[in-house]
Write a protein that holds these residues in place. Sequence first.
Motif, mmCIF file in Angstrom:
data_model
loop_
_atom_site.group_PDB
_atom_site.id
_atom_site.type_symbol
_atom_site.label_atom_id
_atom_site.label_comp_id
_atom_site.label_asym_id
_atom_site.label_seq_id
_atom_site.Cartn_x
_atom_site.Cartn_y
_atom_site.Cartn_z
ATOM 1 N N TYR A 216 0.832 -1.195 0.000
ATOM 2 C CA TYR A 216 0.000 0.000 0.000
ATOM 3 C C TYR A 216 0.868 1.248 0.000
ATOM 4 O O TYR A 216 0.550 2.252 -0.640
ATOM 5 N N GLY A 217 1.984 1.160 0.729
ATOM 6 C CA GLY A 217 2.902 2.284 0.715
ATOM 7 C C GLY A 217 3.388 2.585 -0.695
ATOM 8 O O GLY A 217 3.533 3.742 -1.095
ATOM 9 N N LEU A 218 3.604 1.526 -1.458
ATOM 10 C CA LEU A 218 4.022 1.699 -2.850
ATOM 11 C C LEU A 218 2.960 2.442 -3.646
ATOM 12 O O LEU A 218 3.266 3.399 -4.366
ATOM 13 N N TYR A 219 1.696 2.032 -3.487
ATOM 14 C CA TYR A 219 0.636 2.696 -4.244
ATOM 15 C C TYR A 219 0.541 4.160 -3.838
ATOM 16 O O TYR A 219 0.352 5.057 -4.662
ATOM 17 N N ARG A 220 0.697 4.384 -2.549
ATOM 18 C CA ARG A 220 0.559 5.757 -2.071
ATOM 19 C C ARG A 220 1.702 6.607 -2.579
ATOM 20 O O ARG A 220 1.507 7.774 -2.942
ATOM 21 N N TYR A 221 2.879 5.994 -2.637
ATOM 22 C CA TYR A 221 4.020 6.758 -3.120
ATOM 23 C C TYR A 221 3.794 7.200 -4.546
ATOM 24 O O TYR A 221 4.025 8.350 -4.905
ATOM 25 N N LEU A 222 3.323 6.280 -5.365
ATOM 26 C CA LEU A 222 3.060 6.627 -6.766
ATOM 27 C C LEU A 222 2.019 7.727 -6.859
ATOM 28 O O LEU A 222 2.118 8.638 -7.675
ATOM 29 N N TYR A 223 1.012 7.645 -5.968
ATOM 30 C CA TYR A 223 -0.029 8.681 -5.991
ATOM 31 C C TYR A 223 0.567 10.036 -5.629
ATOM 32 O O TYR A 223 0.266 11.055 -6.233
ATOM 33 N N ARG A 224 1.432 10.024 -4.621
ATOM 34 C CA ARG A 224 1.951 11.303 -4.157
ATOM 35 C C ARG A 224 2.820 11.974 -5.210
ATOM 36 O O ARG A 224 2.939 13.188 -5.238
ATOM 37 N N GLN A 225 3.413 11.182 -6.082
ATOM 38 C CA GLN A 225 4.220 11.806 -7.133
ATOM 39 C C GLN A 225 3.325 12.558 -8.101
ATOM 40 O O GLN A 225 3.722 13.551 -8.674
ATOM 41 N N TYR A 226 2.117 12.070 -8.291
ATOM 42 C CA TYR A 226 1.210 12.701 -9.257
ATOM 43 C C TYR A 226 -0.145 12.852 -8.602
ATOM 44 O O TYR A 226 -1.069 12.093 -8.892
ATOM 45 N N PRO A 227 -0.291 13.833 -7.717
ATOM 46 C CA PRO A 227 -1.505 13.847 -6.885
ATOM 47 C C PRO A 227 -2.798 14.120 -7.640
ATOM 48 O O PRO A 227 -3.861 13.881 -7.101
ATOM 49 N N ASP A 228 -2.725 14.620 -8.847
ATOM 50 C CA ASP A 228 -3.996 14.899 -9.507
ATOM 51 C C ASP A 228 -4.375 13.864 -10.548
ATOM 52 O O ASP A 228 -5.377 14.011 -11.230
ATOM 53 N N LEU A 229 -3.524 12.852 -10.701
ATOM 54 C CA LEU A 229 -3.796 11.917 -11.786
ATOM 55 C C LEU A 229 -4.201 10.566 -11.244
ATOM 56 O O LEU A 229 -3.716 10.126 -10.223
ATOM 57 N N PHE B 173 -5.056 -1.788 -5.050
ATOM 58 C CA PHE B 173 -4.532 -1.041 -6.183
ATOM 59 C C PHE B 173 -5.647 -0.299 -6.907
ATOM 60 O O PHE B 173 -5.434 0.759 -7.491
ATOM 61 N N ALA B 174 -6.845 -0.859 -6.859
ATOM 62 C CA ALA B 174 -7.953 -0.219 -7.555
ATOM 63 C C ALA B 174 -8.219 1.185 -7.015
ATOM 64 O O ALA B 174 -8.774 2.030 -7.719
ATOM 65 N N PHE B 175 -7.820 1.423 -5.780
ATOM 66 C CA PHE B 175 -8.072 2.744 -5.217
ATOM 67 C C PHE B 175 -7.197 3.821 -5.826
ATOM 68 O O PHE B 175 -7.398 4.998 -5.542
ATOM 69 N N SER B 176 -6.205 3.419 -6.651
ATOM 70 C CA SER B 176 -5.413 4.453 -7.318
ATOM 71 C C SER B 176 -6.260 5.321 -8.212
ATOM 72 O O SER B 176 -5.843 6.397 -8.607
ATOM 73 N N THR B 177 -7.443 4.836 -8.566
ATOM 74 C CA THR B 177 -8.313 5.691 -9.372
ATOM 75 C C THR B 177 -9.147 6.623 -8.501
ATOM 76 O O THR B 177 -9.856 7.469 -8.998
ATOM 77 N N ILE B 178 -9.081 6.431 -7.192
ATOM 78 C CA ILE B 178 -9.920 7.208 -6.288
ATOM 79 C C ILE B 178 -9.138 8.313 -5.613
ATOM 80 O O ILE B 178 -9.672 9.362 -5.312
ATOM 81 N N VAL C 62 -0.821 -7.496 -12.352
ATOM 82 C CA VAL C 62 -1.412 -6.164 -12.418
ATOM 83 C C VAL C 62 -1.141 -5.360 -11.157
ATOM 84 O O VAL C 62 -0.822 -4.181 -11.214
ATOM 85 N N THR C 63 -1.271 -6.006 -9.999
ATOM 86 C CA THR C 63 -1.199 -5.184 -8.787
ATOM 87 C C THR C 63 0.169 -5.145 -8.166
ATOM 88 O O THR C 63 0.427 -4.329 -7.301
ATOM 89 N N VAL C 64 1.057 -6.042 -8.529
ATOM 90 C CA VAL C 64 2.393 -6.001 -7.937
ATOM 91 C C VAL C 64 3.431 -5.694 -9.005
ATOM 92 O O VAL C 64 4.228 -4.771 -8.868
ATOM 93 N N ALA C 65 3.398 -6.451 -10.086
ATOM 94 C CA ALA C 65 4.452 -6.292 -11.094
ATOM 95 C C ALA C 65 4.389 -4.913 -11.730
ATOM 96 O O ALA C 65 5.408 -4.222 -11.833
ATOM 97 N N ILE C 66 3.220 -4.520 -12.161
ATOM 98 C CA ILE C 66 3.127 -3.223 -12.841
ATOM 99 C C ILE C 66 3.527 -2.068 -11.925
ATOM 100 O O ILE C 66 4.339 -1.219 -12.308
ATOM 101 N N PRO C 67 3.008 -1.986 -10.698
ATOM 102 C CA PRO C 67 3.447 -0.879 -9.841
ATOM 103 C C PRO C 67 4.941 -0.894 -9.569
ATOM 104 O O PRO C 67 5.580 0.160 -9.555
ATOM 105 N N LEU C 68 5.508 -2.098 -9.361
ATOM 106 C CA LEU C 68 6.950 -2.151 -9.125
ATOM 107 C C LEU C 68 7.701 -1.644 -10.345
ATOM 108 O O LEU C 68 8.660 -0.873 -10.234
ATOM 109 N N PHE C 69 7.243 -2.074 -11.508
ATOM 110 C CA PHE C 69 7.862 -1.641 -12.758
ATOM 111 C C PHE C 69 7.789 -0.126 -12.867
ATOM 112 O O PHE C 69 8.763 0.550 -13.198
ATOM 113 N N LEU C 70 6.606 0.421 -12.554
ATOM 114 C CA LEU C 70 6.455 1.868 -12.607
ATOM 115 C C LEU C 70 7.409 2.556 -11.650
ATOM 116 O O LEU C 70 8.027 3.578 -11.971
#
Lengths: 405, 370, 481
Positions: free
Chosen positions: B53-66, B200-205, B345-353
């Motif tokens: 979850y920390g990973l997802y949040r980190y990605l969100y924080r880099q782009y807070p409006d997207l 991971f689905a919450f990245s859209t929220i 989808v939920t682990v490999a792709i975020p790690l790759f990103l």
Amino acid sequence: MKRIVAILVLLSVCLPVTGCWNSRELTDMSIVVGMGIDSVPNSNDYSVSFQIVNAGALSAQGGAQVGMGALPIVTYSSQDNSLFGALRKASRKVPRRLFFGHIQLVVIGEEAAKKGINDLFDFMERSHEVRLSSTVLISRGTTAEEIVSIVTPLEKTPSIGISRKSRITSQVWAENADTNVKEIINDLVGPGEPIIGGIQIIGDRKLASTERNAKNAQPPSYVLINGISLMKKGKLIGWMDNHLARGVMWTRNEMKGTVMNLPCEEAGTKDVVVVVRSITKVKPSLQEGKPKFLIHIKEEGVLGETTCSDDLNNRDAMKRIQDKWAAQTKKEVAATITAAQKAESDVLGFGSFLQKSYPKQWKKLEKNWPQTFAESEYEIQVETYIRRAGMRGSSFKKQMIEAEE
Amino acid sequence: MLGNKQTISSKQLLSLMILFEFGTAIVVHIGLESNHATWLSILIALPGALLLYGLYRYLYRQYPDLIVSGYIRKIVGPYLSWPLNLSILAYFIYNASRNLREAGDLLIASVYDETPLFIINTTMALVMIYVLSKGVEVLFRLAQVYILVILFLGITGLLAVSFSGEMEFSNLFPINGGDWRNVIQTAYPSILLFPFSELFAFSTIFPLLNNSKEAGRTGTAAILFSGLVLSLTQGVQLLVLGNSIYVRSTFSLLTTISVINVADFLQRLDAIVMLLLIICVFFKMSLYCYAVMAIWGDLFRIPNTNKLAAPVGIVILFMSIFSAWSFPEHTDEGQRSSMVMLFLVTVAIPLFLLLVHFARKTFRRLREVS
Amino acid sequence: MNKTISADRISTNLEMNLHEIKASLGSSSDLVFKRFTLEGIQAAAVYVDGLIDRHIVHDLLFDSFFSLTFDVPSKSPLEQIKHKGLSSINVQSMSTINDIVLAILSGNTILLLQQCEEALSYETCGGEVRPVTEPSSQIVIRGPKDGFNESISTNVALVRRRIKNSNLWLETMQVGSVTHTEVAIMYLNGTAKQEIIDEVRRRLQNIDYESILESGYIENLIEEQTYTPFPTLFNTERPDTVAAHILEGRIAVFVDGTPFALVAPTTFFMFFQSAEDYYHRTDVSSGIRLLRYISLFISMFGPSIYIASITFHQEMIPTPLLLSLASQRESVPFPALVEALIMEVSFEILREAGIRMPRAIGQAVSIVGALVLGQAAVQAGIVSSAMVIVVALTGISSFTTPSFNAALSIRLLRFAVMFCSAFLGFFGIAMFSILMIAHMCGLRSFGEPYLSPLTPLRPNELKDTFVRRTFKRSSSNRRPN
């Protein structure tokens, strides 16, 4: 857009009219409260009998509709190779659809039990209707069908009465086990054997299912809960009655109350202790690969009746009674374990204790467990405490004797 | 004031996250079928879940409006983002339909044995379409109301189980089910993926939050709370049913509740479990549907995503019916292929990103320095 | 058949003006013309008998007009009269026939002078109104027993009496192109949000409707969503309730001709709070409020749960009860849904009939009707006794709702839930309730979410929603809004 929505709404209102798939009116159902499973001799078929409640006869209101004085239950039976098949086949006889959501009692015929009960329970756990908490009993000396057809005077639905009877007697007299489907399945899967109570009809069996049985102050026949089954790998090999059964209850930590008759020095007199609480702990240990079980029983009781003329205000008198009690308990439990070991049937659940404490070694012992069980050693320790003596101190008999002197 | 921009408060996010995590996980035996110390595996999986979850949040924080598809475009460029986004989209649709299918099948297996699957699934899908077409804000408000309902039902059920005396504490032992490896294998990757990495689905929220700093705290609280409750629930099921039945049940919580008999009066409280299942799955499914709508809207530049509710909902409905011919097939698929896809989808792709993002950042810094 | 009244200015010819006024009202017989001379100038007073307070007009005519003397000849006669006349009455100058006719129809008395291009309008409204009595619909045991009546000025005054604060502001306007009904909004400046005030005003002014006979018309015309079973405006007959809501920052709308005032914005929970809750002790009131919510649940879902249990989930019912129910249903030929519908519809018929019946027979017939119908139906084998109990309990629970219009909505929804439960059992009930609550979540009443403070969660206000919070000893218990 609104028109489309309106049309959809109208259409959807028509849907319920087509007959909602799962809705069942109470008048379309036969509520099954008890089920009996017998094996048909000389074949692999089962004969299943159902005790169905005659709802109309139960009420004062609907009584006018159904024949006056109708019996509150009706029994039907049918035969088929599988249990589910027998169920559905019964539709040829039963006027309504069978509903098992309220089944209270399952009786297994003695012959079917001897053949093995392993195959009987998959249906019961797989179906979503049958209750896992139904009481299971094995019929002795009669077929399950006869048990399920009996009419009792005090209880309108006999299955409810019998399951309640089984529960109460296991808590009060403890020579019977009250097991349900869930416990039996868990026991079958585990290393031990299930313990199932036995049930008999005493008296005139032919009149058991007639009206006379229900309307008599001294009914010509009645049902007796008697004994605990002795099983080996799911097949019935014998029965443990009376004190042997009690020993099983003790060892399996199922003892909730019973009555101990302890004789005094004077012939014919006895102290009676009512067991109120009992906790059994079984500690397994392995000595050179051989299992040994330490059975520790701690019991609490109340002096319920005495015909001895001891001075009960004396602390030593109480201690003497306690010792007698402990000795009696130990004797009964030892007798039970001996009987079980002789039959190579681990009805006492020792195997599961061993499995939980020594999982690695268990894997080796598992295969020959019945034999290993028969050779296991055991030690019984009993602690007894009499907490109270009821509403009186010494008995009036003592006063009588003193008055004579 | 009247019809304002859709924002979500952190409490609403918390409610929906908890309901989402419960989903179907609370009513069936999750993890590997051979494991009976599932309750322990869940607790062991929690740290990993928090990390993900920390990973997802980190990605969100880099782009807070997207939302996800937006920052994928930013990180890997427009060309590579298309296959990634489409696969995420496809997987979300698939997962939503799986949830719907599972709920419908469980209901049919337990109570509605003669009702066609189509009817039950259609009812749920229609309600979901209605709710989402009013805007995702309504879904979150609904979640806030229903989290209370779920808590109430849960506490009632727990009390009923405690008072019934059916719990046998000896069923807990041996604690590890005899096999430590089994316990840990269940935790990673099985339970980590389902249900925890589905967050991971919450990245859209996240972009809709009215206070972006709360994302971390809310998610952590949701994971911990739902993890503890799931662990407790699985533990109770084990205590009541015993090893064998617990591991083999299709709908173990229902079987647990059906054994309860308090004072001969509260019997077979199956309805509680049914309601629990329906509500939790409804929210999980709706959130996935919204995620699909959001990504679709983002990919194809559709401004008002509410209108997408109906088409996406219908696709999910039909997929749910055609995805598997029978329930055992559905479960089997869940263990195998779905797990792999979920992992990708939920682990490999975020790690790759994450890696690409770091790589770009370091290159940028190097360029700035030189 | 609307004759457009001429917006012409008054002519200097008195007779022509009088003729104009008479013609525009079609020579209505309740129009009174009192001609007299004022220091030699021809004058006339015009009013509608029945709309005026006769004592005031009598005083006006005799003390002011008939005995008036002009002191200062330089000023125009009209000015002198204006400044000299009865000072306790509102006086206004008017110059168009349109205004004059409207003023007359509002209960004013018009004074016209020969050779004057202006007329004076004296506010002499009166006439018969119902006295201030106990409200008929929202009765309390403890609390004030005055209720609104049909006169808007009385109603406004009743609220003013309770809030003696200079920030209590009142705005009046006329709504309805034919009826010209007087409508007033009242709010506490500084507490009420300016956007809501502006929105209410804007919506009222935008009403394009011919007749406004009751506040219900206004409610229908200014609410945001008409396709909803839930009311988004609260109405009440009680001044203390209105005062309480104004103090919370809400806006009250009064409509002349009806004792029911509207309050905006509204939340769902307002319909389950009664003014009486604050007049009793905290714990008692909290208990009663919780009871109301439980009754809400019962009245909405009672018959549905019964139908669902009987037809789909028979395992859930304890065995002895099930056997008893089964035996009762043996004699009933209908499926559970039909039976429930029969009973519910009969109950609704009885209820409606009970409202319309003359009071003397009303009570007796409805009680007798319910009991006898129920008993007879059971014995005839049309319904089962359990169903009668369920329906009776449901009906009585629905009476605990303090607010009548919410109770109406719930009665209707109950039928919808019954159909859903007959169709899909508990699953149907669950899905319908999700649908309904989602609908409520999406509703807004003047921008305020319908289900607040539950969602969006406002914990401070939540304390007062399901239970009643205690009065803090300090004076700082103003609600945030």
